[in-house]
Design an enzyme around this catalytic site. Structure first.
Site, PDB file in Angstrom:
ATOM      1  N   HIS A  21       0.841  -1.203   0.000  1.00 31.03           N
ATOM      2  CA  HIS A  21       0.000   0.000   0.000  1.00 31.03           C
ATOM      3  C   HIS A  21       0.879   1.258   0.000  1.00 31.03           C
ATOM      4  O   HIS A  21       0.686   2.159  -0.826  1.00 31.03           O
ATOM      5  CB  HIS A  21      -0.909  -0.014   1.229  1.00 31.03           C
ATOM      6  CG  HIS A  21      -1.804   1.169   1.338  1.00 31.03           C
ATOM      7  ND1 HIS A  21      -3.102   1.161   0.861  1.00 31.03           N
ATOM      8  CD2 HIS A  21      -1.615   2.416   1.847  1.00 31.03           C
ATOM      9  CE1 HIS A  21      -3.654   2.342   1.075  1.00 31.03           C
ATOM     10  NE2 HIS A  21      -2.776   3.124   1.683  1.00 31.03           N
ATOM     11  N   GLU A  22       1.848   1.300   0.919  1.00 31.32           N
ATOM     12  CA  GLU A  22       2.714   2.476   1.013  1.00 31.32           C
ATOM     13  C   GLU A  22       3.617   2.603  -0.207  1.00 31.32           C
ATOM     14  O   GLU A  22       3.947   3.710  -0.628  1.00 31.32           O
ATOM     15  CB  GLU A  22       3.553   2.406   2.293  1.00 31.32           C
ATOM     16  CG  GLU A  22       2.742   2.459   3.574  1.00 31.32           C
ATOM     17  CD  GLU A  22       1.915   3.736   3.692  1.00 31.32           C
ATOM     18  OE1 GLU A  22       2.317   4.775   3.134  1.00 31.32           O
ATOM     19  OE2 GLU A  22       0.855   3.678   4.341  1.00 31.32           O
ATOM     20  N   HIS A  25       1.873   4.614  -2.843  1.00 31.35           N
ATOM     21  CA  HIS A  25       2.036   6.057  -2.641  1.00 31.35           C
ATOM     22  C   HIS A  25       3.445   6.502  -3.049  1.00 31.35           C
ATOM     23  O   HIS A  25       3.619   7.549  -3.682  1.00 31.35           O
ATOM     24  CB  HIS A  25       1.807   6.413  -1.167  1.00 31.35           C
ATOM     25  CG  HIS A  25       0.399   6.192  -0.699  1.00 31.35           C
ATOM     26  ND1 HIS A  25      -0.715   6.648  -1.388  1.00 31.35           N
ATOM     27  CD2 HIS A  25      -0.082   5.580   0.423  1.00 31.35           C
ATOM     28  CE1 HIS A  25      -1.809   6.320  -0.718  1.00 31.35           C
ATOM     29  NE2 HIS A  25      -1.457   5.668   0.364  1.00 31.35           N
TER      30      HIS A  25
END
Length: 355
Positions: A21-22, A25
């Site tokens: 997920h990170e 980003h």
């Protein structure tokens, strides 16, 4: 020993899902030339770290996630490469990239599962359950066949809801509070709707009274089915969230990290061999990562969906909302989510000791 292995598997699963997920980003920020100050795997004190360019990369003590810290994300900055200095549409792509990567991970895991299977599932009925009557004759044991379904029918929709994969099909049959269904199928190239179909297997007393065809494995069938099953899983999670808000499910039906570890233990021990246990754990991981992706898209303060809403408002009014106000909204939302997590965890621990 079994519990230790389960906990390690759970930590690995949680860590991979959060880091992916990170990383979404992170890679989107880099592509949009936004300065990333830190990218960390894990939380807490640093075990290893190094600087490359503008970004410090670190491995931290507690393997429970990670983070991507961008310049100007939460505080004002004069840096031209700060998050807040970039056009709104670029910031939107960075915010959405995290949940998107969770969905991509789910898709890739489904591809892996399909590669370990003998055939790629379909929605075409291959055969119905059969039994032997008193005269020794082979007859159908499937109520759905007696209701009008036929071998070769491809299930398209149930009660008007489009069916994407077998996961979608099973969930629909198991969670709908009705005994009959209106089934839309593709038969001889035409769409046909059979009303008041009942599913019942006379041999097992279960709902699944037919088997579906398996397609040969090749890149086209694998990728196509994986994409459809990812959509079906996301749809399943969305429907569950709607049913939670509507009151069909309550707080007692929720599970936190402790409850998830228990489910992972069940998945890791189910099956007669390593391959079946592996497939079970991967199936659960798919559900968790898609769940994280869908949940993060909700406009709940503190989540990516809420940050996206603030950016959407900024795009419409051509003026950003004061960072202090936005930060306060996110703080309240995160506090509420942490409180909910604590309550659910206490509930999970209570269940554990009851067992």
């Amino acid at each position: 020993m079994q519990h230790i292995v389960t906990i390690l598997i759970a930590i690995l699963i949680f860590c991979i899902i959060v880091v992916i997920h990170e990383f979404g980003h992170f890679i989107a920020a880099k592509l949009n030339r936004i300065q990333v100050n830190q990218f960390a795997v894990g939380m807490g004190p640093k075990l290893l770290h190094f600087q490359k360019g503008e970004t410090e990369y670190s491995l931290r003590l507690f393997p429970v996630g990670g983070f991507c810290a961008m310049e100007g994300e939460d505080q004002s900055s004069d840096n031209p490469n700060a998050f807040e200095k970039k056009p709104v549409w670029r910031r939107m792509t960075v915010i959405l990239a995290g949940p998107f990567m969770n969905l991509v991970l789910g898709f890739l895991l489904i591809v892996i599962l399909l590669c370990t299977a003998q055939k790629v599932p379909s929605l075409t009925i291959a055969r119905f359950a059969e039994t032997t009557n008193a005269a020794g004759e082979t007859v159908t044991a499937a109520e759905s066949e007696r209701s009008g379904l036929q071998v070769g029918d491809k299930i398209v929709a149930i009660d008007g809801s489009h069916i994407f994969s077998t996961s979608d099909l099973i969930y629909k049959l198991q969670t709908t509070d009705t005994e009959t269904y209106d089934i839309t199928v593709k038969r001889d190239g035409k769409r046909v709707t059979i009303e008041n179909v009942t599913f019942h297997n006379d041999n097992t007393d279960g709902l699944l009274d037919f088997a579906v065809e398996g397609k040969p494995k090749n890149p086209v069938t694998i990728v196509s089915y994986a994409a459809k099953d990812t959509v079906a899983t996301a749809k399943l999670i969305w429907m569950s969230l709607v049913e939670l808000v509507s009151g069909k499910y309550g707080l007692q039906d929720l599970s936190g990290p402790v409850g998830t570890v228990s489910v992972i233990e069940q998945a890791a021990s189910s099956g007669d061999n390593f391959l079946e246990r592996f497939q079970s754990v991967i199936n659960l991981t798919i559900f968790i990562t898609v769940n994280v992706g869908v949940f993060n898209l909700l406009p709940i303060p503190g989540l990516d969906g809420s940050r996206f809403v603030f950016l959407l408002i900024e795009a419409i009014r051509r003026k950003p909302i004061a960072k202090e106000r936005e930060a306060l909204v996110h703080f309240i939302g995160m506090a509420a989510l942490f409180l909910l997590m604590i309550l659910v965890t206490i509930q999970d621990v209570g269940r554990f000791f009851q067992k």
